[in-house]
Design a protein around this motif. Structure first.
Motif, mmCIF file in Angstrom:
data_model
loop_
_atom_site.group_PDB
_atom_site.id
_atom_site.type_symbol
_atom_site.label_atom_id
_atom_site.label_comp_id
_atom_site.label_asym_id
_atom_site.label_seq_id
_atom_site.Cartn_x
_atom_site.Cartn_y
_atom_site.Cartn_z
ATOM 1 N N MET A 126 -3.983 -7.144 -16.128
ATOM 2 C CA MET A 126 -4.880 -8.302 -16.100
ATOM 3 C C MET A 126 -5.928 -8.141 -15.012
ATOM 4 O O MET A 126 -7.110 -8.458 -15.210
ATOM 5 C CB MET A 126 -4.072 -9.578 -15.880
ATOM 6 C CG MET A 126 -3.173 -9.974 -17.041
ATOM 7 S SD MET A 126 -4.040 -10.188 -18.605
ATOM 8 C CE MET A 126 -5.125 -11.550 -18.217
ATOM 9 N N ASP A 127 -5.523 -7.634 -13.850
ATOM 10 C CA ASP A 127 -6.467 -7.390 -12.755
ATOM 11 C C ASP A 127 -7.535 -6.396 -13.185
ATOM 12 O O ASP A 127 -8.726 -6.589 -12.931
ATOM 13 C CB ASP A 127 -5.700 -6.875 -11.540
ATOM 14 C CG ASP A 127 -6.613 -6.473 -10.396
ATOM 15 O OD1 ASP A 127 -6.943 -7.340 -9.574
ATOM 16 O OD2 ASP A 127 -7.003 -5.280 -10.330
ATOM 17 N N THR B 217 -2.805 -1.397 -9.918
ATOM 18 C CA THR B 217 -4.083 -1.782 -9.321
ATOM 19 C C THR B 217 -4.108 -1.469 -7.826
ATOM 20 O O THR B 217 -3.235 -1.931 -7.081
ATOM 21 C CB THR B 217 -4.394 -3.275 -9.552
ATOM 22 O OG1 THR B 217 -5.496 -3.646 -8.707
ATOM 23 C CG2 THR B 217 -3.210 -4.159 -9.217
ATOM 24 N N PRO B 218 -5.115 -0.728 -7.381
ATOM 25 C CA PRO B 218 -5.217 -0.450 -5.939
ATOM 26 C C PRO B 218 -5.622 -1.675 -5.134
ATOM 27 O O PRO B 218 -5.451 -1.682 -3.917
ATOM 28 C CB PRO B 218 -6.292 0.638 -5.872
ATOM 29 C CG PRO B 218 -7.117 0.445 -7.106
ATOM 30 C CD PRO B 218 -6.155 -0.051 -8.159
ATOM 31 N N ARG B 219 -6.158 -2.699 -5.810
ATOM 32 C CA ARG B 219 -6.522 -3.898 -5.045
ATOM 33 C C ARG B 219 -5.269 -4.570 -4.479
ATOM 34 O O ARG B 219 -5.219 -4.916 -3.294
ATOM 35 C CB ARG B 219 -7.276 -4.887 -5.945
ATOM 36 C CG ARG B 219 -8.772 -4.679 -5.977
ATOM 37 C CD ARG B 219 -9.189 -3.561 -6.897
ATOM 38 N NE ARG B 219 -8.817 -3.843 -8.291
ATOM 39 C CZ ARG B 219 -9.020 -3.008 -9.297
ATOM 40 N NH1 ARG B 219 -9.555 -1.804 -9.085
ATOM 41 N NH2 ARG B 219 -8.669 -3.320 -10.535
ATOM 42 N N ARG B 220 -4.253 -4.738 -5.303
ATOM 43 C CA ARG B 220 -3.018 -5.354 -4.826
ATOM 44 C C ARG B 220 -2.224 -4.383 -3.962
ATOM 45 O O ARG B 220 -1.727 -4.741 -2.898
ATOM 46 C CB ARG B 220 -2.167 -5.799 -6.027
ATOM 47 C CG ARG B 220 -0.735 -6.198 -5.697
ATOM 48 C CD ARG B 220 -0.619 -7.582 -5.081
ATOM 49 N NE ARG B 220 -0.921 -8.626 -6.035
ATOM 50 C CZ ARG B 220 -0.509 -9.883 -5.921
ATOM 51 N NH1 ARG B 220 0.238 -10.254 -4.901
ATOM 52 N NH2 ARG B 220 -0.859 -10.797 -6.813
ATOM 53 N N TRP B 221 -2.082 -3.131 -4.445
ATOM 54 C CA TRP B 221 -1.080 -2.245 -3.858
ATOM 55 C C TRP B 221 -1.600 -1.352 -2.748
ATOM 56 O O TRP B 221 -0.833 -0.625 -2.133
ATOM 57 C CB TRP B 221 -0.392 -1.436 -4.956
ATOM 58 C CG TRP B 221 0.411 -2.362 -5.809
ATOM 59 C CD1 TRP B 221 0.140 -2.770 -7.081
ATOM 60 C CD2 TRP B 221 1.581 -3.090 -5.399
ATOM 61 N NE1 TRP B 221 1.076 -3.689 -7.497
ATOM 62 C CE2 TRP B 221 1.966 -3.899 -6.493
ATOM 63 C CE3 TRP B 221 2.338 -3.126 -4.226
ATOM 64 C CZ2 TRP B 221 3.092 -4.738 -6.422
ATOM 65 C CZ3 TRP B 221 3.444 -3.953 -4.174
ATOM 66 C CH2 TRP B 221 3.809 -4.750 -5.262
ATOM 67 N N MET B 222 -2.916 -1.457 -2.456
ATOM 68 C CA MET B 222 -3.447 -0.792 -1.262
ATOM 69 C C MET B 222 -4.209 -1.793 -0.405
ATOM 70 O O MET B 222 -3.832 -2.073 0.724
ATOM 71 C CB MET B 222 -4.304 0.407 -1.659
ATOM 72 C CG MET B 222 -3.513 1.514 -2.367
ATOM 73 S SD MET B 222 -4.482 2.983 -2.740
ATOM 74 C CE MET B 222 -4.628 3.723 -1.112
ATOM 75 N N GLU C 190 -12.035 1.432 -4.129
ATOM 76 C CA GLU C 190 -11.155 0.369 -4.626
ATOM 77 C C GLU C 190 -11.288 0.171 -6.142
ATOM 78 O O GLU C 190 -10.352 -0.284 -6.796
ATOM 79 C CB GLU C 190 -11.484 -0.955 -3.928
ATOM 80 C CG GLU C 190 -11.546 -0.869 -2.414
ATOM 81 C CD GLU C 190 -12.946 -0.584 -1.890
ATOM 82 O OE1 GLU C 190 -13.239 -0.985 -0.747
ATOM 83 O OE2 GLU C 190 -13.766 -0.002 -2.644
ATOM 84 N N THR C 191 -12.455 0.490 -6.687
ATOM 85 C CA THR C 191 -12.673 0.379 -8.132
ATOM 86 C C THR C 191 -12.951 1.729 -8.768
ATOM 87 O O THR C 191 -13.210 1.805 -9.971
ATOM 88 C CB THR C 191 -13.855 -0.571 -8.428
ATOM 89 O OG1 THR C 191 -15.008 -0.148 -7.689
ATOM 90 C CG2 THR C 191 -13.499 -2.001 -8.030
ATOM 91 N N TYR D 57 -5.749 9.284 -10.464
ATOM 92 C CA TYR D 57 -5.530 9.137 -11.902
ATOM 93 C C TYR D 57 -4.671 7.926 -12.235
ATOM 94 O O TYR D 57 -4.737 7.393 -13.346
ATOM 95 C CB TYR D 57 -4.852 10.410 -12.429
ATOM 96 C CG TYR D 57 -4.567 10.401 -13.909
ATOM 97 C CD1 TYR D 57 -5.575 10.595 -14.847
ATOM 98 C CD2 TYR D 57 -3.271 10.202 -14.384
ATOM 99 C CE1 TYR D 57 -5.310 10.591 -16.207
ATOM 100 C CE2 TYR D 57 -2.988 10.192 -15.742
ATOM 101 C CZ TYR D 57 -4.013 10.397 -16.650
ATOM 102 O OH TYR D 57 -3.734 10.392 -17.994
ATOM 103 N N PHE D 58 -3.883 7.455 -11.267
ATOM 104 C CA PHE D 58 -2.862 6.452 -11.564
ATOM 105 C C PHE D 58 -3.308 5.030 -11.243
ATOM 106 O O PHE D 58 -2.494 4.165 -10.926
ATOM 107 C CB PHE D 58 -1.568 6.826 -10.845
ATOM 108 C CG PHE D 58 -1.065 8.172 -11.282
ATOM 109 C CD1 PHE D 58 -0.374 8.309 -12.465
ATOM 110 C CD2 PHE D 58 -1.352 9.305 -10.526
ATOM 111 C CE1 PHE D 58 0.048 9.557 -12.892
ATOM 112 C CE2 PHE D 58 -0.930 10.561 -10.938
ATOM 113 C CZ PHE D 58 -0.226 10.693 -12.140
ATOM 114 N N SER D 59 -4.600 4.788 -11.363
ATOM 115 C CA SER D 59 -5.132 3.431 -11.278
ATOM 116 C C SER D 59 -5.007 2.759 -12.641
ATOM 117 O O SER D 59 -5.272 3.384 -13.688
ATOM 118 C CB SER D 59 -6.598 3.466 -10.856
ATOM 119 O OG SER D 59 -7.197 2.207 -11.034
#
Length: 832
Positions: free
Chosen positions: A136-137, A476-481, A501-502, A804-806
């Motif tokens: 969803m993010d 999502t790197p926004r939440r998890w980083m 981040e994106t 790659y894992f985003s």
């Protein structure tokens, strides 16, 4: 181009003073409190409502843009959305962190204190739900016209409490203080029926029509939770359904003085959305689960049809404008439900309706474990959903006609492919229904998809080879980083600039910095600070002091035999024995003090998983209570593992345990979160760990154990776990100590079932087979940890290899290869 300035603030976001005034207004109007005397909970709610108001404005603009563009809509159907907390996620997405911090500090509170006022949303349980939230993010951040659909549960799966070393389940009353992020949409109210019978009618032309007359009616009320994209001005929503009785109470009962009976029907109806995953060990629980699945699907299909009517082309053009993704088999009943709507209500002929269905639906498989592939007794389906059972029979009959035409005389193949399993008490195979009724089927890692094609669904793949594709999961790197690890995120931004981040592939720019001694030092300092934070967090919860100088060896995930927490425990016992055998004050080589950190919930009816938790605590009690051993080894269990404590555990992890039996884990996403945050992985070649090792480099992983083909070959030859046990002294000692009561002297036979599962019942998940290889991999990890410079270099390379894992990459791939959808550009704001 992002809609924010250099400081990260979106161009049209509220000013600091505007946010301050909005918070003050919301404290007054929503909490009824004096803003000048507001407590920490009042400030949390005031801030949350202020942010929600702004998100709602952006959501309306986004919806207008969707309608104006005529974009294809993506509907993601999931029984779980493991959201976690929303406050900080929304603040970061809006670029308001500095402003929000300043505003709450003006009330005498810290933003960290405010964040702790929010309960994790009880809308999911594990990886399935967390993946859905990551998606969803990414859908919002990339600007797709997307919606998530699920259930607004009143209670989460359960709140885990540890009492005397055992798991106790208590209600997860996450709605106790309400949820400021929800909008209840009374205007979107849909009837859902169950039971009853099917009537056959004939129209004026003599055509047969079927009408389902339900005996039980429930109303589905829409609750929207808004999901902002990352600083792009887009806001989408999850639409979660809440069950309401079709009438408040039975008046005839009330008039007779039977006040309990008067509200009994209401309570029974509203149980449908009461709790996530009701116990299905009894018939009543099974029926409730089926009702839950149909409840949210029926409301969702009505909502999709309503929205589709607003677009040109009518329902016949639905596949060109709508993509429905089934997240596992829980929403698979959507296939016969849409057929019912199209055939019974819209009066389309079967072939046209079926073509619409197949081209609209796609199915994500999340498991290859046979026991996890969902199926329903035909008797239950007929009782709860009689019309749908008729439709499933018809789908199956037409499908088997095709099978027999392509493979005449092969009755065994037809039986294997049939949606109805005739050999085990007549059951509906929901995965088969999803496979037949979808135009695309995807696995969630390369290995998993290969196994679907070559073993689990080989017969279907032979029939529909182009229908199977792989979509390796991402997070999502926004939440998890950014949110979970701000210290590391700031260091990365300083080193390679903003934008990663994106565009997570830009993490590769960190690779040269792994050779920079000064950068490595700063990387270590960040990790040490995160370990200090984690140590402070664990102390009052796990009641174990975890010195940040120790290696933090972390195994947190759902407790299940295939995830092999028991293999980890065997290693802990082996280290314990080595330390006990060493001279006083000495540590056997390689000497690395470590804390083995566990966390995870066991399903309430899963006896072996709950016994595993007891064993972890029993071993912890002995190890931590031995003053000689505890100088070098400690064991901790963090209770009630959830998103908010994962955000603290993952950044502080040195060694990530991903040790499932090869060929059993579909993908995993925890493995990705740990590596993104610089943890090194000890693991089997299972799930997405295979692809992670390829991207990062096998030499930077501690890989051990049998590979998937070797597991199958060993089982085919006749696996004998007792032979391995007899031949390995350390293994034999560890198993015997567990079984003979060394760690449970007051209940000496407590852990005998674990020994029995290994030595007498075949060791289904190959713990004995992989033990020695695992111990040796742990020794390699300890040796490397002694070289702090090299460990840090590899840590940096782990993060650098995770682009790659985003989930952004995963969603873009879904859109390109399955949905045929493109992002929406531009704004839906009204032109002045």
């Amino acid at each position: 181009m992002k809609n924010h300035d250099v400081a990260g603030r979106m161009a049209d976001s509220p000013s600091r003073e505007g946010l301050r005034e909005a918070v003050r207004r919301q404290i007054l109007s929503y909490t009824g409190s004096d803003p000048d005397r507001a407590g920490v909970r009042d400030v949390y709610r005031g801030l949350a409502f202020a942010l929600r108001e702004y998100l709602a404005e952006k959501w309306i603009e986004t919806q207008r843009a969707y309608y104006e563009s005529g974009a294809k809509r993506i509907y993601y159907l999931s029984l779980e959305f493991l959201v976690g907390r929303s406050l900080m996620s929304n603040i970061l997405s809006l670029g308001l962190e500095d402003d929000a911090r300043a505003v709450v500090e003006s009330y005498g509170h810290s933003l960290d204190d405010i964040e702790e006022m929010e309960w994790d949303a009880g809308l999911g349980n594990g990886g399935l739900g967390r993946l859905a939230s990551c998606f969803m993010d990414s859908l919002a951040t990339q600007g797709f016209a997307a919606y998530g659909y699920g259930i607004r549960y009143d209670f989460g799966i359960f709140w885990q409490v540890i009492e005397n070393g055992a798991q106790t389940e208590r209600p997860d009353n996450w709605m106790r203080f309400g949820c400021p992020w929800q909008f209840e949409r009374q205007g979107h109210l849909y009837p859902v029926q169950f039971g009853g019978s099917v009537r056959i009618l004939h129209d004026e032309q003599g055509n047969e029509r079927r009408i389902w007359v339900g005996s039980e009616h429930v109303l589905a009320v829409a609750c929207d939770m808004l999901v902002p994209g990352y600083r792009n001005g887009k806001v989408i929503n999850m639409r979660l359904w809440n069950a309401k009785a079709s009438r408040e109470f039975a008046l005839d009962y009330f008039q007779r003085g039977d006040y309990v009976g008067a509200v009994e029907e209401k309570a029974k109806s509203e149980n449908i959305s009461k709790v996530l995953y009701p116990d299905d060990s009894r018939v009543q629980g099974q029926e409730l689960r089926l009702k839950q699945q149909y409840f949210f699907v029926a409301a969702t299909i009505q909502d999709i049809v309503r929205r589709s009517r607003k677009q040109s082309g009518g329902l016949a053009g639905m596949p060109d404008r709508v993509a429905v993704q089934l997240n596992d088999t829980h929403p698979a009943i959507a296939i016969p439900e849409l057929m019912r709507v199209l055939v019974d209500e819209e009066e389309l002929n079967w072939d046209d309706a079926w073509s619409i269905c197949v081209r609209t639906f796609a199915y994500t498989n999340h498991t290859i474990l046979p026991e996890a592939l969902e199926h329903w007794p035909v008797e239950t389906m007929q009782r709860v959903l009689p019309r749908h059972m008729e439709i499933i029979y018809e789908i199956n009959a037409r499908f088997l006609q095709l099978v027999r035409r392509l493979h005449p005389g092969d009755d065994a193949l037809a039986a294997r492919l049939s949606i109805i399993d005739e050999d085990h008490g007549r059951r509906v195979r929901m995965a088969h229904l999803a496979l037949v009724g979808s135009h695309m089927v995807n696995g969630v890692s390369a290995l998993h998809t290969d196994l679907l094609r070559s073993s689990v669904f080989q017969d279907f793949h032979d029939m529909y080879p182009r229908r199977f594709v792989n979509m390796t999961n991402g997070v999502t790197p926004r939440r998890w980083m950014l949110q979970a690890n701000p210290l590391l995120s700031d260091l990365i931004t300083e080193a390679i600039g903003p934008g990663w981040e994106t565009d997570l592939a830009r993490l590769r720019d960190l690779r040269p910095l792994a050779e920079d001694a000064q950068f490595r030092q700063r990387w270590r300092e960040v990790k040490f600070e995160n370990k200090k934070r984690l140590s402070a967090y664990m102390l009052p919860r796990a009641r174990v002091l975890a010195p940040p100088e120790f290696m933090f060896d972390v195994h947190v995930k759902r407790i299940h035999e295939y995830k092999r927490q028991l293999l980890n425990v065997l290693h802990v016992v082996t280290l314990y024995n080595r330390l006990r055998g060493a001279p006083p004050g000495e540590c056997p080589l390689p000497c690395v003090p470590r804390v083995a950190i566990f966390g995870g919930k066991a399903a309430p009816a899963y006896a072996m998983a709950k016994l595993t938790i007891r064993l972890i605590h029993a071993v912890a009690s002995v190890v931590n209570g031995d003053p000689h051993v505890s100088n070098y080894l400690r064991v901790a269990f963090v209770p009630n593992y959830c998103v908010s404590n994962a955000e603290k555990i993952i950044p502080g992890t040195d060694l990530s345990e991903q040790i499932s039996t090869a060929g059993t884990e579909a993908s995993g996403t925890g493995n990705m979160k740990f590596a993104m945050n610089g943890a090194l992985t000890i693991g089997t070649m299972d799930g997405a760990t295979v692809e992670m090792a390829k991207e990062i480099g096998d030499e930077h992983f501690f890989i051990f154990g049998l590979h998937t083909p070797e597991v199958a070959a060993l089982k085919a030859r006749g696996y004998d776990p007792r032979r391995i046990y007899d031949a390995d002294r350390e293994l034999r000692l560890a198993v015997d100590m567990i079984a003979n009561g060394h760690f449970s002297p007051r209940e000496p036979g407590l852990f005998e079932p674990i020994r029995q599962s290994w030595l007498d019942d075949g060791d289904k998940y190959m713990v004995m087979a992989d033990y020695r290889s695992y111990v040796e991999a742990q020794e390699r990890a300890a040796h490397l940890y002694q070289d702090r410079e090299e460990w840090t270099r590899v840590s940096i390379l782990n993060t650098a290899g995770m682009g790659y894992f985003s989930s952004d990459r995963t969603i873009a791939q879904y859109a390109r290869e399955i949905w045929g959808a493109e992002p929406v550009t531009g704004s839906g704001a009204r032109k002045k």
